[in-house]
Motif scaffolding. Structure first.
Motif, PDB file in Angstrom:
ATOM      1  N   GLN A 112      64.076  39.739  14.629  1.00 14.47           N
ATOM      2  CA  GLN A 112      65.361  39.204  15.101  1.00 14.47           C
ATOM      3  C   GLN A 112      66.523  39.574  14.178  1.00 14.47           C
ATOM      4  O   GLN A 112      67.449  38.798  13.977  1.00 14.47           O
ATOM      5  CB  GLN A 112      65.273  37.687  15.283  1.00 14.47           C
ATOM      6  CG  GLN A 112      64.260  37.281  16.367  1.00 14.47           C
ATOM      7  CD  GLN A 112      64.183  35.791  16.569  1.00 14.47           C
ATOM      8  OE1 GLN A 112      64.016  35.022  15.615  1.00 14.47           O
ATOM      9  NE2 GLN A 112      64.315  35.355  17.809  1.00 14.47           N
ATOM     10  N   GLN A 113      66.435  40.761  13.594  1.00 16.74           N
ATOM     11  CA  GLN A 113      67.489  41.315  12.730  1.00 16.74           C
ATOM     12  C   GLN A 113      67.768  40.438  11.499  1.00 16.74           C
ATOM     13  O   GLN A 113      68.894  40.357  11.020  1.00 16.74           O
ATOM     14  CB  GLN A 113      68.793  41.536  13.511  1.00 16.74           C
ATOM     15  CG  GLN A 113      68.728  42.643  14.536  1.00 16.74           C
ATOM     16  CD  GLN A 113      68.036  42.213  15.820  1.00 16.74           C
ATOM     17  OE1 GLN A 113      68.331  41.150  16.360  1.00 16.74           O
ATOM     18  NE2 GLN A 113      67.126  43.038  16.314  1.00 16.74           N
ATOM     19  N   VAL A 114      66.721  39.781  10.998  1.00 13.20           N
ATOM     20  CA  VAL A 114      66.859  38.949   9.798  1.00 13.20           C
ATOM     21  C   VAL A 114      66.219  39.659   8.607  1.00 13.20           C
ATOM     22  O   VAL A 114      65.086  40.139   8.688  1.00 13.20           O
ATOM     23  CB  VAL A 114      66.189  37.571   9.995  1.00 13.20           C
ATOM     24  CG1 VAL A 114      66.261  36.749   8.700  1.00 13.20           C
ATOM     25  CG2 VAL A 114      66.851  36.817  11.140  1.00 13.20           C
ATOM     26  N   GLY A 115      66.949  39.714   7.506  1.00 14.23           N
ATOM     27  CA  GLY A 115      66.407  40.242   6.257  1.00 14.23           C
ATOM     28  C   GLY A 115      66.143  39.116   5.274  1.00 14.23           C
ATOM     29  O   GLY A 115      66.896  38.137   5.227  1.00 14.23           O
ATOM     30  N   PHE A 116      65.060  39.238   4.509  1.00 13.55           N
ATOM     31  CA  PHE A 116      64.698  38.232   3.512  1.00 13.55           C
ATOM     32  C   PHE A 116      64.731  38.844   2.115  1.00 13.55           C
ATOM     33  O   PHE A 116      64.257  39.959   1.908  1.00 13.55           O
ATOM     34  CB  PHE A 116      63.279  37.708   3.747  1.00 13.55           C
ATOM     35  CG  PHE A 116      63.109  36.916   5.017  1.00 13.55           C
ATOM     36  CD1 PHE A 116      63.351  35.549   5.044  1.00 13.55           C
ATOM     37  CD2 PHE A 116      62.684  37.540   6.184  1.00 13.55           C
ATOM     38  CE1 PHE A 116      63.173  34.816   6.210  1.00 13.55           C
ATOM     39  CE2 PHE A 116      62.512  36.819   7.356  1.00 13.55           C
ATOM     40  CZ  PHE A 116      62.756  35.452   7.367  1.00 13.55           C
ATOM     41  N   GLU A 117      65.283  38.103   1.180  1.00 14.12           N
ATOM     42  CA  GLU A 117      65.135  38.417  -0.246  1.00 14.12           C
ATOM     43  C   GLU A 117      64.432  37.216  -0.846  1.00 14.12           C
ATOM     44  O   GLU A 117      64.987  36.109  -0.896  1.00 14.12           O
ATOM     45  CB  GLU A 117      66.487  38.644  -0.920  1.00 14.12           C
ATOM     46  CG  GLU A 117      66.392  39.156  -2.349  1.00 14.12           C
ATOM     47  CD  GLU A 117      66.079  40.650  -2.456  1.00 14.12           C
ATOM     48  OE1 GLU A 117      65.262  41.000  -3.325  1.00 14.12           O
ATOM     49  OE2 GLU A 117      66.642  41.448  -1.692  1.00 14.12           O
ATOM     50  N   ARG A 118      63.171  37.411  -1.265  1.00 11.89           N
ATOM     51  CA  ARG A 118      62.319  36.303  -1.710  1.00 11.89           C
ATOM     52  C   ARG A 118      61.895  36.579  -3.145  1.00 11.89           C
ATOM     53  O   ARG A 118      61.223  37.584  -3.433  1.00 11.89           O
ATOM     54  CB  ARG A 118      61.099  36.226  -0.798  1.00 11.89           C
ATOM     55  CG  ARG A 118      60.108  35.114  -1.124  1.00 11.89           C
ATOM     56  CD  ARG A 118      60.546  33.809  -0.558  1.00 11.89           C
ATOM     57  NE  ARG A 118      59.434  32.845  -0.477  1.00 11.89           N
ATOM     58  CZ  ARG A 118      59.606  31.548  -0.462  1.00 11.89           C
ATOM     59  NH1 ARG A 118      60.827  31.045  -0.511  1.00 11.89           N
ATOM     60  NH2 ARG A 118      58.576  30.734  -0.379  1.00 11.89           N
TER      61      ARG A 118
END
Length: 402
Positions: free
Chosen positions: A206-212
């Motif tokens: 869903q066009q979401v990027g994560f920085e974890r």
């Protein structure tokens, strides 16, 4: 007119060549490695050392640059917009979120596989009448006087002699040209290796990027072309990389991703082949020497956290072309040292901000001191709640203030 010589035909060198060609400046582009023959490969996109297994998050400004070059319509077929960015630390309370509609932008950037980006750039260069492309050529000597730069190179055991008013060295972190000029570097080894691959998840991205931020290292998970494909860039401690590479470790790698992300992405179902790249910061002491400009990783190699490196290089190239356009319009020397020094000064502020930001993020989240952990998670909450902070950070990340 003498052609401008670019040494290094990776994505920065190819992009710069196309920018110069748009100004109707002649370019000779030298690349050490033989490019793939895409016509012979048909639909396949083989990896080339410059167009490797990694993916690039193009900032809004980088997208605008490719739009101005007339390439975005083609590139967009393989690009995925980032509509949201979620930032968090595993096992901690701090969280932050950027949403494109709240910041009133179409997207924060676009993620594209390097293999596709490189293919489009290369084919555009090959068709451009202003660019002479010579691949499989090794530069062996570089010297200059007040009027010109001279290059000696070897191709198929034959020596080539080239001269130009201006040489742009975009030949990578271990730049031969930089060494030939005697320009020193400051190096910081992060003691990390980036594990890079593509994974498939049960939930659409869903066009979401994560920085974890995890105990193993800062993990970026970005949306890719195809609803369930995601790019993974995971810096881990140097010396532990073999634990994550090889088909026999596929499930181990997927399990580690699952543990780090929980169910945010659904189930991590498949992983592609993993590749590893050592991570260090390499900063040249100067970016101009006479009639030679250092560009791309030859000038500054930075940590991939926040995906700023390539975008910074593209902005450098764009601004240099603006200076060269002025010289061209007024019939002035394209390799004028004072003009090149002015370009260098104009870029230092943007470069220093990006380099400082990336370095501090890596160092800050690599420190496991419990007091510092509380401080950075409080900072994430503040980022999410204090008015005015998000637009400032979003604008910076999109490269719109350069």
């Amino acid at each position: 007119m003498q052609a401008i010589i670019i040494v290094g035909g990776g994505m920065v060198g190819l992009s710069l060549a196309l920018m110069l060609a748009k100004l109707e400046l002649k370019v000779t582009l030298l690349e050490a490695i033989k490019y793939p023959d895409y016509q012979a490969q048909g639909g396949e996109t083989p990896y080339h050392s410059s167009f490797d297994a990694r993916n690039t998050a193009l900032s809004r400004r980088s997208v605008e640059i490719y739009q101005e070059l007339g390439l975005w319509e083609t590139l967009q077929q393989y690009a995925t917009p980032i509509h949201q960015v979620h930032i968090s630390e595993q096992g901690s309370f701090g969280k932050a979120k950027l949403v494109n509609t709240e910041e009133k932008v179409e997207s924060f950037g676009q993620v594209i596989e390097n293999a596709w980006l490189g293919r489009v750039l290369l084919q555009s260069v090959q068709k451009n009448a202003f660019i002479e492309l010579i691949d499989g050529v090794q530069v062996t000597q570089l010297s200059q006087d007040k009027n010109k730069v001279s290059i000696t190179a070897l191709k198929d055991n034959h020596e080539i002699q080239l001269q130009s008013q201006l040489v742009i060295a975009a030949d990578g972190r271990d730049s031969f040209c930089r060494q030939a000029l005697g320009i020193g570097v400051d190096v910081h080894d992060y003691d990390q290796v980036a594990i890079v691959t593509t994974v498939q998840t049960s939930k659409p991205h869903q066009q979401v990027g994560f920085e974890r931020f995890s105990p193993l290292g800062p993990l970026a998970l970005l949306p890719l072309h195809g609803d369930y494909r995601r790019s993974v860039v995971w810096p881990v401690k140097k010396g532990t990389e073999q634990e994550w590479l090889g088909e026999e470790n596929d499930q181990h790698f997927l399990d580690a991703l699952q543990q780090t992300y929980g169910d945010r992405a659904g189930k991590f179902e498949k992983t592609g082949k993993r590749f590893s790249y050592p991570l260090s910061q390499v900063l040249a002491h100067q970016q101009i020497s006479g009639r030679v400009v250092l560009m791309g990783n030859a000038a500054h190699t930075i940590h991939p956290v926040a995906g700023q490196g390539f975008n910074l290089c593209l902005r450098d190239a764009f601004v240099l072309c603006r200076y060269l356009a002025h010289q061209q319009q007024h019939g002035l020397d394209l390799g004028d040292h004072e003009m090149l020094k002015s370009y260098e000064q104009a870029r230092l502020s943007d470069q220093k901000k990006v380099i400082f930001f990336c370095d501090k993020v890596v160092r800050g989240f690599s420190n496991h001191n419990p007091i510092l952990k509380i401080a950075r998670n409080t900072g994430l909450l503040a980022f999410d709640l204090i008015p005015g902070v998000k637009p400032m950070v979003a604008t910076f990340a999109m490269g719109l203030k350069a």
